[in-house]
Each structure stands twice: as structure tokens, then as C-alpha cells.
Design a protein around this motif. Structure first.
Motif, PDB file in Angstrom:
ATOM      1  N   PHE A  13       4.853 -21.040  -0.233  1.00  0.00           N
ATOM      2  CA  PHE A  13       4.607 -19.633   0.071  1.00  0.00           C
ATOM      3  C   PHE A  13       4.069 -19.527   1.500  1.00  0.00           C
ATOM      4  CE2 PHE A  13       1.683 -15.810  -1.139  1.00  0.00           C
ATOM      5  CZ  PHE A  13       2.535 -14.957  -0.465  1.00  0.00           C
ATOM      6  N   ILE A  14       4.865 -18.872   2.357  1.00  0.00           N
ATOM      7  CA  ILE A  14       4.512 -18.751   3.773  1.00  0.00           C
ATOM      8  C   ILE A  14       4.339 -17.265   4.104  1.00  0.00           C
ATOM      9  CG2 ILE A  14       5.288 -19.204   6.139  1.00  0.00           C
ATOM     10  CD1 ILE A  14       7.213 -21.341   4.722  1.00  0.00           C
ATOM     11  N   ALA A  15       3.205 -16.921   4.671  1.00  0.00           N
ATOM     12  CA  ALA A  15       2.965 -15.524   5.059  1.00  0.00           C
ATOM     13  C   ALA A  15       2.975 -15.424   6.582  1.00  0.00           C
ATOM     14  CB  ALA A  15       1.627 -15.055   4.506  1.00  0.00           C
ATOM     15  N   PHE A  16       3.414 -14.288   7.084  1.00  0.00           N
ATOM     16  CA  PHE A  16       3.353 -13.986   8.515  1.00  0.00           C
ATOM     17  C   PHE A  16       2.354 -12.866   8.726  1.00  0.00           C
ATOM     18  CE2 PHE A  16       6.722 -16.002  11.094  1.00  0.00           C
ATOM     19  CZ  PHE A  16       7.292 -16.796  10.116  1.00  0.00           C
ATOM     20  N   ARG A  99       3.520 -10.200   6.043  1.00  0.00           N
ATOM     21  CA  ARG A  99       2.175  -9.719   5.691  1.00  0.00           C
ATOM     22  C   ARG A  99       1.791 -10.096   4.253  1.00  0.00           C
ATOM     23  NH1 ARG A  99      -0.035  -6.723   9.518  1.00  0.00           N
ATOM     24  NH2 ARG A  99       1.210  -5.434  10.899  1.00  0.00           N
ATOM     25  N   TYR A 100       0.478 -10.304   4.085  1.00  0.00           N
ATOM     26  CA  TYR A 100      -0.093 -10.571   2.753  1.00  0.00           C
ATOM     27  C   TYR A 100      -1.581 -10.208   2.813  1.00  0.00           C
ATOM     28  CZ  TYR A 100      -0.744 -13.064  -1.732  1.00  0.00           C
ATOM     29  OH  TYR A 100      -1.025 -13.384  -3.040  1.00  0.00           O
ATOM     30  N   VAL A 101      -2.415 -10.874   2.031  1.00  0.00           N
ATOM     31  CA  VAL A 101      -3.822 -10.465   1.883  1.00  0.00           C
ATOM     32  C   VAL A 101      -4.557 -10.329   3.222  1.00  0.00           C
ATOM     33  CG1 VAL A 101      -6.081 -11.210   1.019  1.00  0.00           C
ATOM     34  CG2 VAL A 101      -4.067 -11.413  -0.451  1.00  0.00           C
ATOM     35  N   ALA A 102      -4.262 -11.234   4.168  1.00  0.00           N
ATOM     36  CA  ALA A 102      -4.998 -11.180   5.443  1.00  0.00           C
ATOM     37  C   ALA A 102      -4.816  -9.838   6.140  1.00  0.00           C
ATOM     38  CB  ALA A 102      -4.574 -12.327   6.353  1.00  0.00           C
ATOM     39  N   SER A 103      -3.673  -9.161   5.887  1.00  0.00           N
ATOM     40  CA  SER A 103      -3.493  -7.826   6.472  1.00  0.00           C
ATOM     41  C   SER A 103      -4.555  -6.873   5.946  1.00  0.00           C
ATOM     42  CB  SER A 103      -2.107  -7.265   6.130  1.00  0.00           C
ATOM     43  OG  SER A 103      -1.106  -7.865   6.903  1.00  0.00           O
ATOM     44  N   SER A 104      -4.850  -6.975   4.667  1.00  0.00           N
ATOM     45  CA  SER A 104      -5.876  -6.089   4.101  1.00  0.00           C
ATOM     46  C   SER A 104      -7.265  -6.458   4.612  1.00  0.00           C
ATOM     47  CB  SER A 104      -5.866  -6.159   2.569  1.00  0.00           C
ATOM     48  OG  SER A 104      -4.802  -5.401   2.053  1.00  0.00           O
ATOM     49  N   ALA A 124      -8.562 -10.822  -4.588  1.00  0.00           N
ATOM     50  CA  ALA A 124      -8.569 -11.973  -5.501  1.00  0.00           C
ATOM     51  C   ALA A 124      -8.156 -11.470  -6.886  1.00  0.00           C
ATOM     52  CB  ALA A 124      -9.947 -12.608  -5.538  1.00  0.00           C
ATOM     53  N   PHE A 125      -8.630 -10.285  -7.234  1.00  0.00           N
ATOM     54  CA  PHE A 125      -8.221  -9.669  -8.512  1.00  0.00           C
ATOM     55  C   PHE A 125      -6.727  -9.320  -8.470  1.00  0.00           C
ATOM     56  CE2 PHE A 125      -7.416  -5.638 -10.782  1.00  0.00           C
ATOM     57  CZ  PHE A 125      -7.551  -6.108 -12.082  1.00  0.00           C
ATOM     58  N   ALA A 126      -6.304  -8.655  -7.402  1.00  0.00           N
ATOM     59  CA  ALA A 126      -4.915  -8.172  -7.319  1.00  0.00           C
ATOM     60  C   ALA A 126      -3.904  -9.318  -7.380  1.00  0.00           C
ATOM     61  CB  ALA A 126      -4.722  -7.371  -6.029  1.00  0.00           C
ATOM     62  N   THR A 127      -4.252 -10.446  -6.787  1.00  0.00           N
ATOM     63  CA  THR A 127      -3.282 -11.548  -6.669  1.00  0.00           C
ATOM     64  C   THR A 127      -3.512 -12.632  -7.697  1.00  0.00           C
ATOM     65  OG1 THR A 127      -4.725 -12.787  -5.183  1.00  0.00           O
ATOM     66  CG2 THR A 127      -3.187 -11.231  -4.150  1.00  0.00           C
ATOM     67  N   ALA A 128      -4.529 -12.474  -8.529  1.00  0.00           N
ATOM     68  CA  ALA A 128      -4.945 -13.537  -9.453  1.00  0.00           C
ATOM     69  C   ALA A 128      -5.169 -14.835  -8.668  1.00  0.00           C
ATOM     70  CB  ALA A 128      -3.932 -13.730 -10.577  1.00  0.00           C
ATOM     71  N   GLY A 129      -5.610 -14.704  -7.437  1.00  0.00           N
ATOM     72  CA  GLY A 129      -5.997 -15.866  -6.632  1.00  0.00           C
ATOM     73  C   GLY A 129      -4.857 -16.556  -5.895  1.00  0.00           C
ATOM     74  N   LEU A 130      -3.656 -15.979  -5.926  1.00  0.00           N
ATOM     75  CA  LEU A 130      -2.538 -16.638  -5.227  1.00  0.00           C
ATOM     76  C   LEU A 130      -2.723 -16.562  -3.706  1.00  0.00           C
ATOM     77  CD1 LEU A 130       0.335 -18.001  -5.473  1.00  0.00           C
ATOM     78  CD2 LEU A 130       1.216 -15.731  -4.917  1.00  0.00           C
ATOM     79  N   GLU A 131      -2.746 -17.740  -3.074  1.00  0.00           N
ATOM     80  CA  GLU A 131      -2.889 -17.804  -1.609  1.00  0.00           C
ATOM     81  C   GLU A 131      -1.655 -18.449  -1.004  1.00  0.00           C
ATOM     82  OE1 GLU A 131      -6.455 -19.871  -0.532  1.00  0.00           O
ATOM     83  OE2 GLU A 131      -7.734 -18.440  -1.598  1.00  0.00           O
ATOM     84  N   PRO A 132      -1.323 -18.076   0.234  1.00  0.00           N
ATOM     85  CA  PRO A 132      -0.183 -18.744   0.884  1.00  0.00           C
ATOM     86  C   PRO A 132      -0.491 -20.222   1.130  1.00  0.00           C
ATOM     87  CG  PRO A 132      -0.864 -16.769   2.103  1.00  0.00           C
ATOM     88  CD  PRO A 132      -1.932 -17.036   1.088  1.00  0.00           C
TER      89      PRO A 132
END
Ligand code: TYD
Length: 211
Positions: A13-16, A99-104, A124-132
């Protein structure tokens, strides 16, 4: 948005991330092509998340509060993660998200002043902890990037250059604090030059894309 890639294991999982006008969407698309990955974006990526996107970016709603904005971004993301990102990774395909969590964290946490910790908890709630596995920061001069945006600004871009500056500073500090999770790529130069830098940086960290 293309055919199957199977690494025999979970996809990467790669985020930009980057400020408005950094060329991030173009570069995310090019990397997804070379990696034969599923390309997606936030807010968006699913039907429900795209409806939320239309609402949250609509310049016709200047009354939207910072808290509402943060919750809508998180809601769009929750649907995106559960409906698209996780099943795709589980099928063995790589996912590239514009974009992903870091945008928020940057826009709502710092830009809107809601606080990074609070936005991190919400996400953390919204993604159930999924990180790139890796976040690519396309680093560019925020003033030059803004001049590339033209006149057709969304509600958040309309908030002004000051927010843009804070966002870029914020991304740089996230990348400096977590060098194992972030890679900073100089976004100045031609599309081809930047794409080569992105590809080199990502393969160095994660290995090659699809054969
Ligand atoms: P978009 O048109 O995708 O712009 P860009 O090409 O700059 O990514 O618009 C997304 C806008 O939404 C952008 O101004 C950043 C903002 N945003 C947030 O404020 N918080 C978020 O969590 C996300 C995903 C985007």
C-alpha cells in the motif's frame, strides 16, 4: 484500475501526499501503471466516498465547519478502506492512493487547527489502523505549486495560500519524524524526471512492482 497482479502475498500500500498543485495525482497514476497497481484517490475511490467528496469539496458550502470537514474526510476514508483498499491488498494487488490519512493530519489537524492527535485518533478508528507501507511526499515550493492551480479552486484550495504553506511544512515534519515510512521526492522538474525519481525511491524501499 487494471488487471491482476499477484505477489503470492498481501499487496503493498503506497500513498502519495503533497500540497495542492504538487503534481501528485499525475505521479500516483504513473507509478500505479508501472507497478500494475490499483490506482485510487481520497477523498473518493468508492461510490459513497465520491459522493462525500462532492459535498466536502463543494465551494457552494462555505458554512461547512472544520469538525464536519474532518468527519466527512474520515467517513469517506472508512468506506474506501473497507470496500476497496483492504480487499485489493488481500487479493495480492498493490494499491496506490493519491492522498490518505496524512492529508487529514495536515489539512484538518494542522491547517484547520483541530490538532494532529485528535485527527490521528479519529482516523485510527476510520481505517481500523491500516497504514501505508510507504508514503511518497512530493515536495515542491508551495507558492509555485499554488500558481499552477489556476482559477477553478475547490472549497479547501479556496482557503488560501496560508493553509497551503502550513500543510507543506507539516508533511515535511511527518516525513522527518518517520523516515522508515516516508520518502521525500523533489517534485520540481519535468513529469518524466519526477516519475523516474519516484520509481527509483519506491523500488529502493519496497522492491520492484509487477514483472
Ligand atoms: P483534489 O482535487 O484531490 O486535489 P489534489 O490534486 O490537490 O489532491 O482535492 C482534494 C482536496 O481535499 C485537497 O485540497 C486536500 C483536501 N483533503 C483534506 O483536506 N483532507 C483529507 O483527508 C483529504 C484526503 C483531502
Amino acid at each position: 484500475m487494471s488487471s491482476s497482479t499477484t505477489h503470492g502475498t498481501r499487496g503493498r500500500f503506497i500513498a502519495f501526499e503533497g500540497g495542492d498543485g504538487s503534481g501528485k495525482s499525475t505521479q500516483a497514476g504513473l507509478l500505479a501503471e508501472t507497478f500494475d497497481a490499483t490506482l485510487t484517490r481520497e477523498p473518493g475511490g468508492t461510490i459513497v466516498s465520491t459522493k462525500i467528496r462532492e459535498l466536502v469539496l463543494d465551494p457552494a458550502h462555505p458554512e461547512l465547519t472544520a469538525r464536519t470537514e474532518a468527519l466527512l474526510m474520515a467517513a469517506a476514508r472508512a468506506q474506501h478502506v473497507e470496500e476497496l483498499i483492504v480487499p485489493t491488498l488481500e487479493s495480492g494487488r498493490d494499491v496506490v492512493s493519491d492522498r490518505y490519512v496524512a492529508s487529514s493530519l495536515a489539512y484538518q489537524g494542522v491547517g484547520r487547527g483541530l490538532g494532529v492527535d485528535l485527527i490521528a485518533d479519529l482516523n485510527a478508528f476510520a481505517t481500523a489502523g491500516l497504514e501505508p507501507d510507504l508514503t511518497v511526499l512530493l515536495d515542491t515550493d508551495p507558492v509555485a505549486a499554488r500558481s499552477r492551480l489556476g482559477d477553478d479552486l475547490d472549497r479547501i484550495e479556496e482557503a488560501g495560500a496560508d493553509l497551503g504553506l502550513r500543510v507543506v511544512e507539516c508533511y515535511r515534519s511527518f516525513a522527518a519524524d518517520a523516515p522508515d515510512k516516508w520518502v521525500v521526492v523533489d517534485a520540481n522538474g519535468s513529469i518524466g524526471d519526477v516519475a523516474s525519481r519516484v520509481h527509483a525511491a519506491v523500488t529502493e524501499r519496497l522492491g520492484r512492482g509487477a514483472p
